[in-house]
Design an enzyme around this catalytic site. Structure first.
Site, PDB file in Angstrom:
ATOM      1  CD1 TRP A   1      -6.778   3.948  -0.464  1.00 40.48           C
ATOM      2  CD2 TRP A   1      -8.289   2.952  -1.781  1.00 40.48           C
ATOM      3  NE1 TRP A   1      -6.235   3.854  -1.729  1.00 40.48           N
ATOM      4  CE2 TRP A   1      -7.145   3.244  -2.558  1.00 40.48           C
ATOM      5  CE3 TRP A   1      -9.368   2.322  -2.388  1.00 40.48           C
ATOM      6  CZ2 TRP A   1      -7.045   2.932  -3.898  1.00 40.48           C
ATOM      7  CZ3 TRP A   1      -9.280   2.009  -3.746  1.00 40.48           C
ATOM      8  CH2 TRP A   1      -8.136   2.306  -4.480  1.00 40.48           C
TER       9      TRP A   1
ATOM     10  CG  ASP B   1     -15.891   0.314  10.210  1.00 47.24           C
ATOM     11  OD1 ASP B   1     -16.328   1.404   9.800  1.00 47.24           O
ATOM     12  OD2 ASP B   1     -14.842  -0.200   9.777  1.00 47.24           O
TER      13      ASP B   1
END
Length: 364
Positions: free
Chosen positions: A134, A308
């Site tokens: 984020w 990821d």
């Protein structure tokens, strides 16, 4: 049988180039009223050095002193701060409840907070902006809106926040889970973490699993009327938080949930994330890619773990393709043999090398 020689974790061990140091100074900055949002911040390194604004992940995460170790303390002035409702900033969901902590807690306000912190700390020129997950989203949005204040972007674990990105992590095969928990009916992080997925999915009743994020948000939005409902809310927050923490590392440590299993952290982390995700990150659809031309001239450095499963590598690929379409290339694009966490060895090495190799701001 002896399995002791198998690799047990992928977290950083000896890869750090710089020692852990104490902050030069710390403080709180009030950035809003009604409610009185105050940000906690810390400064590391050379007080006269090139400024680096560090943007943590989540939304809903927090900074920790270890995050200053990516940066040469003789060169950089590093600012760590906890975003609204996060970490030591006030108010938080844990201390004041979501009705207070989530008020005036949107992307627009977070961008304005960065400028307020710049002003309060007397950062007048360009600065390096460093963000992961984020934090990469917020860094990109900040740069799009204030390219004149950015010397370079250093981004890890790109998160563009599209609906399909969130569904990959939070929805997966949940709708079919009761019928066949191991069916690969949809793409998703669950494929590599079936045990952790079970714990996340089974918090929600089978009939509500068609939209897992909405089901969790309904629990978070509930105003508990009794101890059982408070416990239900905490159970959901911990499940949400632990799920992300577990899948953030290429090699999870199932016996150690770390901060993700702590009640106060989980309440803040889960409810802020659900708040932002339910509102499409408070951004117009595809905001970053549609506005990429505004930052195409900036040096943009990208590090992304190949394994990821919080923010799959396709998100970095999409950002790179958008830059190319705008006539630019990333200054660096490194794919590490790592997962999502910034604290995995190869990712630490790559990010530190980028910071060590940046052109000085005076020459940027």
């Amino acid at each position: 049988m002896d399995f002791s020689k198998l690799q047990s974790h992928s977290k950083v061990t000896t890869e750090w180039a710089y020692p852990q140091a104490a902050p030069n100074r710390t403080g709180w900055l009030q950035v809003d009223t009604a409610p009185d949002h105050s940000l906690y911040w810390e400064e590391y390194g050379d007080p006269q050095g090139e400024p680096v604004m560090f943007l943590h992940g989540g939304p809903g995460g927090a900074c920790a002193p270890v995050m200053a170790r990516f940066f040469d303390p003789k060169r950089y002035r590093v600012i760590l701060f906890d975003q609204r409702g996060c970490g030591k900033s006030q108010p938080t969901v844990a201390s004041h409840g979501p009705q207070v902590a989530l008020t005036r807690n949107t992307t627009d306000y977070l961008v304005d907070d960065i400028n307020a912190l710049r002003d309060a700390l007397d950062i007048t020129g360009r600065m390096h902006v460093f963000g992961g997950s984020w934090g990469s989203t917020l860094a990109l949005v900040y740069a799009i809106r204030h390219p004149d204040k950015v010397a370079s972007l250093i981004l890890r674990g790109i998160f563009l926040g599209m609906p399909e990105d969130l569904a990959f992590m939070y929805q997966g095969n949940a709708a079919d889970y009761a019928r066949d928990p191991y069916a690969l009916t949809h793409p998703g992080s669950y494929v590599s973490y079936p045990d952790q997925w079970k714990a996340f999915v089974e918090v929600i009743a089978p009939q509500d699993r068609g939209d897992m994020m909405a089901a969790y948000k309904a629990i978070f939005d509930m105003v508990p009327a009794n101890e059982a409902e408070r416990e239900r809310q905490l159970q959901a927050a911990v499940a949400w938080s632990v799920w992300e923490g577990a899948i953030s590392n290429m090699i999870p440590e199932p016996a150690d949930d770390g901060k993700y299993g702590e009640a106060d952290f989980a309440l803040c982390f889960a409810q802020i994330e659900a708040h932002f995700f339910a509102n499409n990150l408070f951004l117009e659809p595809d905001y970053i890619v549609r506005n990429i031309d505004r930052i195409a001239a900036l040096p943009i450095h990208i590090v992304h773990g190949r394994f990821d499963l919080v923010c799959p590598l396709t998100q970095a690929s999409r950002l790179v393709e958008a830059l190319k379409d705008a006539g630019a290339e990333p200054a660096t694009y490194v794919k590490t043999n790592a997962g999502h966490s910034a604290m995995e060895g190869q990712t630490v090495l790559a990010l530190t090398a980028i910071m060590d190799g940046l052109a000085p701001i005076s020459a940027a």
